[in-house]
Design a protein around this motif. Structure first.
Motif, mmCIF file in Angstrom:
data_model
loop_
_atom_site.group_PDB
_atom_site.id
_atom_site.type_symbol
_atom_site.label_atom_id
_atom_site.label_comp_id
_atom_site.label_asym_id
_atom_site.label_seq_id
_atom_site.Cartn_x
_atom_site.Cartn_y
_atom_site.Cartn_z
ATOM 1 N N UNK A 9 0.840 -1.209 0.000
ATOM 2 C CA UNK A 9 0.000 0.000 0.000
ATOM 3 C C UNK A 9 0.869 1.251 0.000
ATOM 4 N N UNK A 10 1.965 1.228 0.750
ATOM 5 C CA UNK A 10 2.856 2.385 0.819
ATOM 6 C C UNK A 10 3.499 2.665 -0.530
ATOM 7 N N UNK A 11 3.720 1.616 -1.332
ATOM 8 C CA UNK A 11 4.360 1.785 -2.631
ATOM 9 C C UNK A 11 3.370 2.142 -3.733
ATOM 10 N N UNK A 12 2.093 2.103 -3.459
ATOM 11 C CA UNK A 12 1.080 2.362 -4.472
ATOM 12 C C UNK A 12 0.708 3.833 -4.435
ATOM 13 N N UNK A 13 0.894 4.523 -5.548
ATOM 14 C CA UNK A 13 0.550 5.930 -5.614
ATOM 15 C C UNK A 13 -0.952 6.131 -5.675
ATOM 16 N N UNK A 14 -1.407 7.186 -5.052
ATOM 17 C CA UNK A 14 -2.811 7.553 -5.095
ATOM 18 C C UNK A 14 -2.903 9.006 -5.496
ATOM 19 N N UNK A 15 -4.045 9.433 -6.052
ATOM 20 C CA UNK A 15 -4.188 10.842 -6.405
ATOM 21 C C UNK A 15 -3.905 11.730 -5.192
ATOM 22 N N UNK A 16 -3.151 12.792 -5.409
ATOM 23 C CA UNK A 16 -2.796 13.688 -4.320
ATOM 24 C C UNK A 16 -1.632 13.166 -3.495
ATOM 25 N N UNK A 17 -1.037 12.069 -3.915
ATOM 26 C CA UNK A 17 0.091 11.458 -3.222
ATOM 27 C C UNK A 17 1.244 12.458 -3.173
ATOM 28 N N UNK A 18 1.904 12.547 -2.027
ATOM 29 C CA UNK A 18 3.019 13.455 -1.809
ATOM 30 C C UNK A 18 4.362 12.807 -2.140
ATOM 31 N N UNK A 19 4.339 11.563 -2.605
ATOM 32 C CA UNK A 19 5.570 10.794 -2.802
ATOM 33 C C UNK A 19 6.336 11.229 -4.041
#
Length: 116
Positions: A9-19
């Motif tokens: 889950x931590x490696x999966x980008x989501x919209x608005x992701x700060x990564x």
């Protein structure tokens, strides 16, 4: 198993992701919130002794990095700071350097090696 799922889950980008992620393998390297100023700026452009130019951004943390080789103070772009090569923790591509001085440290990450 739960730890692996949390990492997925931590490696999966989501919209608005700060990564900010490795441009090669998409591994999460750092966060925009970790941006830091050194010598009055977040971004710097340097040329190494081999003549290669790097545009880097400074970050207080880059948990997605691994560090290789011995620390060195030769040709440091930040006088007094020792540096060590930083690579992507997944694909091991070069993404920048870890700089240390006493108990302080920051990452100088190659902006072209990141996407986000």
């Amino acid at each position: 198993m739960a730890k692996e799922q949390a990492q997925d889950r931590a490696d999966t980008g989501t919209p608005g992701d700060d990564a900010l992620r490795c441009a090669v393998c998409d591994h999460r390297i750092t966060e925009r919130a970790y941006r830091h100023e050194m010598s009055g700026a977040h971004e710097h452009t340097f040329v190494n002794p081999g003549g290669f130019e790097f545009r880097i951004g400074c970050f207080v943390a880059a948990p997605g990095c691994a560090h290789v080789g011995a620390a060195s103070d030769e040709f440091s772009w930040f006088p007094g700071w020792r540096w060590q090569v930083a690579v992507c923790g997944r694909c091991h591509g070069h993404v920048g350097w870890l700089f240390r001085l006493g108990g302080d440290q920051f990452h100088g990450l190659i902006l072209a090696a990141l996407r986000g």
